[in-house]
Write an enzyme that holds these catalytic residues in place. Structure first.
Site, PDB file in Angstrom:
ATOM      1  N   ARG A  72       0.812  -1.218   0.000  1.00 44.33           N
ATOM      2  CA  ARG A  72       0.000   0.000   0.000  1.00 44.33           C
ATOM      3  C   ARG A  72       0.843   1.264   0.000  1.00 44.33           C
ATOM      4  NH1 ARG A  72      -2.006  -3.911   2.869  1.00 44.33           N
ATOM      5  NH2 ARG A  72      -1.158  -3.095   4.798  1.00 44.33           N
ATOM      6  N   GLU A 109       3.532  -7.623  13.851  1.00 36.40           N
ATOM      7  CA  GLU A 109       2.723  -7.910  15.028  1.00 36.40           C
ATOM      8  C   GLU A 109       2.126  -9.309  14.965  1.00 36.40           C
ATOM      9  OE1 GLU A 109       0.132  -5.115  12.458  1.00 36.40           O
ATOM     10  OE2 GLU A 109       2.237  -5.421  12.850  1.00 36.40           O
TER      11      GLU A 109
END
Length: 185
Positions: A72, A109
């Site tokens: 992105r 994460e």
């Protein structure tokens, strides 16, 4: 430097960012809330607003190029670089570039990954604005910055659409300036 980097019309830009994101729960795995920018990209006016804000940051930072983090970050950095009259450097996921490459592994994460940069893309001392969509834990952004610095660039700032402050990404970037178009606290 980040004190000098101000987003023009910051409140309007932040509202555009907030309206352009949607949460996708349990993606890419259970427990993760993915921040999807597809609605922002689909809205020409919103997309133009954030691209212009990023281009303004690139100009204000004195960058000689804009780097985008796959995937992105590409969608944001490439048009911002063009609008600012600068070159675009893609920081790719591992295995997407022909050799030789520089490589940096990092923790997400929800797992681990690696980023690569084509060797020879960056000239020594070039000033680069690094762009991505979201700053979460800081692992991806830090790896991209370290990769660019290893290549000889000076990271003038990291610019993101959305910073998820509770995940603590900003401190993990050390003294690199961070500019978020919107910060979620």
């Amino acid at each position: 430097m980040s004190d000098l980097l101000v987003v023009p019309d910051a409140e309007r830009v932040a509202a555009t960012v907030v309206a352009g994101f949607r949460d996708v729960v349990d993606f890419p795995q259970p427990g993760v809330v993915f921040k999807d920018i597809t609605p922002l990209l689909a809205d020409a006016r919103a997309f133009a607003t954030v691209v212009e804000a990023l281009a303004a940051l690139a100009r204000a930072s004195g960058a000689s190029a804009v780097a985008g983090i796959e995937a992105r970050g590409f969608m944001l950095a490439a048009p911002a670089a063009e609008r600012a009259g600068l070159g675009f450097w893609p920081v790719r996921k591992a295995g997407k570039l022909p050799a030789p490459v520089l490589r940096r592994e990092y923790a997400l994460e929800y797992g681990t990954a690696a980023l690569e940069l084509s060797a020879g893309t960056v000239g020594a001392g070039e000033r680069v604005l690094v762009v991505d969509d979201v700053l979460a834990t800081g692992g991806t952004a830090r790896a991209a910055c370290e990769l660019l610095e290893e290549a000889g660039a000076q990271v003038v700032a990291l610019a993101v659409l959305l910073e998820l402050a509770p995940l603590g990404g900003r401190p993990r970037l050390g003294d690199r300036p961070v500019v978020a178009l919107h910060t979620q606290t």
